[in-house]
Scaffold this motif. Structure first.
Motif, mmCIF file in Angstrom:
data_model
loop_
_atom_site.group_PDB
_atom_site.id
_atom_site.type_symbol
_atom_site.label_atom_id
_atom_site.label_comp_id
_atom_site.label_asym_id
_atom_site.label_seq_id
_atom_site.Cartn_x
_atom_site.Cartn_y
_atom_site.Cartn_z
ATOM 1 N N SER A 81 0.776 -1.179 0.022
ATOM 2 C CA SER A 81 0.046 -0.022 -0.135
ATOM 3 C C SER A 81 0.824 1.314 -0.084
ATOM 4 O O SER A 81 1.882 1.462 0.533
ATOM 5 C CB SER A 81 -0.937 0.047 1.347
ATOM 6 O OG SER A 81 -0.158 0.036 2.400
ATOM 7 N N ILE A 82 0.438 2.158 -0.688
ATOM 8 C CA ILE A 82 1.191 3.384 -0.951
ATOM 9 C C ILE A 82 0.881 4.417 0.017
ATOM 10 O O ILE A 82 -0.409 4.750 0.394
ATOM 11 C CB ILE A 82 1.099 4.173 -2.207
ATOM 12 C CG1 ILE A 82 1.690 3.173 -3.306
ATOM 13 C CG2 ILE A 82 1.877 5.225 -2.253
ATOM 14 C CD1 ILE A 82 1.529 3.660 -4.475
ATOM 15 N N ILE A 83 1.667 4.762 1.032
ATOM 16 C CA ILE A 83 1.368 5.985 2.048
ATOM 17 C C ILE A 83 1.809 7.385 1.576
ATOM 18 O O ILE A 83 2.887 7.368 1.315
ATOM 19 C CB ILE A 83 2.082 5.435 3.570
ATOM 20 C CG1 ILE A 83 1.674 4.139 4.002
ATOM 21 C CG2 ILE A 83 1.719 6.503 4.535
ATOM 22 C CD1 ILE A 83 2.432 3.592 4.939
ATOM 23 N N GLU A 84 0.756 8.159 1.561
ATOM 24 C CA GLU A 84 1.114 9.633 1.069
ATOM 25 C C GLU A 84 1.871 10.146 2.193
ATOM 26 O O GLU A 84 1.306 10.167 3.682
ATOM 27 C CB GLU A 84 -0.172 10.347 0.781
ATOM 28 C CG GLU A 84 -1.108 9.687 -0.370
ATOM 29 C CD GLU A 84 -0.338 9.782 -1.663
ATOM 30 O OE1 GLU A 84 0.673 10.985 -1.740
ATOM 31 O OE2 GLU A 84 -0.181 9.170 -2.368
ATOM 32 N N PRO A 85 2.653 11.036 2.104
ATOM 33 C CA PRO A 85 3.382 11.810 3.238
ATOM 34 C C PRO A 85 2.688 12.694 3.500
ATOM 35 O O PRO A 85 1.860 13.331 2.768
ATOM 36 C CB PRO A 85 4.829 12.115 2.482
ATOM 37 C CG PRO A 85 4.517 12.018 0.851
ATOM 38 C CD PRO A 85 3.460 11.075 0.702
ATOM 39 N N PRO A 86 2.887 13.403 4.870
ATOM 40 C CA PRO A 86 2.019 14.479 5.135
ATOM 41 C C PRO A 86 2.493 15.754 4.466
ATOM 42 O O PRO A 86 3.672 15.881 3.778
ATOM 43 C CB PRO A 86 2.512 14.681 6.648
ATOM 44 C CG PRO A 86 3.873 13.837 6.753
ATOM 45 C CD PRO A 86 3.998 12.888 5.568
ATOM 46 N N ALA A 87 1.672 16.746 4.046
ATOM 47 C CA ALA A 87 1.808 17.898 3.671
ATOM 48 C C ALA A 87 2.799 18.775 4.303
ATOM 49 O O ALA A 87 2.751 18.906 5.463
ATOM 50 C CB ALA A 87 0.540 18.729 3.123
ATOM 51 N N TRP A 88 3.824 19.375 3.543
ATOM 52 C CA TRP A 88 4.666 20.365 4.279
ATOM 53 C C TRP A 88 3.809 21.863 4.445
ATOM 54 O O TRP A 88 2.865 22.101 3.841
ATOM 55 C CB TRP A 88 5.796 20.853 3.367
ATOM 56 C CG TRP A 88 6.737 19.618 3.173
ATOM 57 C CD1 TRP A 88 6.950 18.457 2.277
ATOM 58 C CD2 TRP A 88 7.917 19.368 4.222
ATOM 59 N NE1 TRP A 88 7.705 17.823 2.447
ATOM 60 C CE2 TRP A 88 8.619 18.068 3.536
ATOM 61 C CE3 TRP A 88 8.468 19.913 4.991
ATOM 62 C CZ2 TRP A 88 9.620 17.592 4.019
ATOM 63 C CZ3 TRP A 88 9.372 19.453 5.790
ATOM 64 C CH2 TRP A 88 10.080 18.137 5.260
ATOM 65 N N PRO A 89 3.968 22.248 5.783
ATOM 66 C CA PRO A 89 3.531 23.286 6.013
ATOM 67 C C PRO A 89 4.030 24.858 5.044
ATOM 68 O O PRO A 89 5.115 24.670 4.824
ATOM 69 C CB PRO A 89 3.649 23.749 7.365
ATOM 70 C CG PRO A 89 5.010 22.888 7.826
ATOM 71 C CD PRO A 89 4.975 21.784 6.836
ATOM 72 N N ASN A 90 3.085 25.560 4.880
ATOM 73 C CA ASN A 90 3.320 26.760 3.912
ATOM 74 C C ASN A 90 3.986 27.691 4.744
ATOM 75 O O ASN A 90 3.852 28.144 5.930
ATOM 76 C CB ASN A 90 2.121 27.267 3.243
ATOM 77 C CG ASN A 90 1.928 26.132 2.100
ATOM 78 O OD1 ASN A 90 2.800 25.380 1.640
ATOM 79 N ND2 ASN A 90 0.701 26.484 1.521
#
Length: 90
Positions: A81-90
């Motif tokens: 399963s592919i785990i999406e990495p968390p989004a980087w804060p802007n």
């Protein structure tokens, strides 16, 4: 096929060795004073050696990969399963 030849024998039989390389696809390991110094192979031949040749030279009892190995790897990749990495804060 790969043969070992001394630098002295190569110098004496250069024409014959070159013909064997060109027309029969033979490879030669050249030794000087018992030390491997070069490999003479047909032009365009792979520079390295195959895994099978490594195993043969080691003289060990290694199990080589079977024909289904690539299919097994592809199946493992499909099942992960592919785990999406968390989004980087802007």
């Amino acid at each position: 096929m790969e043969s070992t030849i001394t630098a002295t024998d190569l110098a004496k039989r250069l024409s014959d060795v070159l013909n064997r390389v060109r027309y029969q696809g033979e490879r030669f390991t050249i030794e000087r004073n018992g030390e491997r110094i070069a490999t003479l192979a047909p032009a365009g031949a792979p520079a390295g050696i195959t895994m099978r040749e490594v195993v043969e030279r080691l003289g060990a009892d290694f199990a080589l990969l079977d024909e289904d190995f690539a299919a097994d790897l592809e199946q493992v990749q499909r099942e992960q399963s592919i785990i999406e990495p968390p989004a980087w804060p802007n």
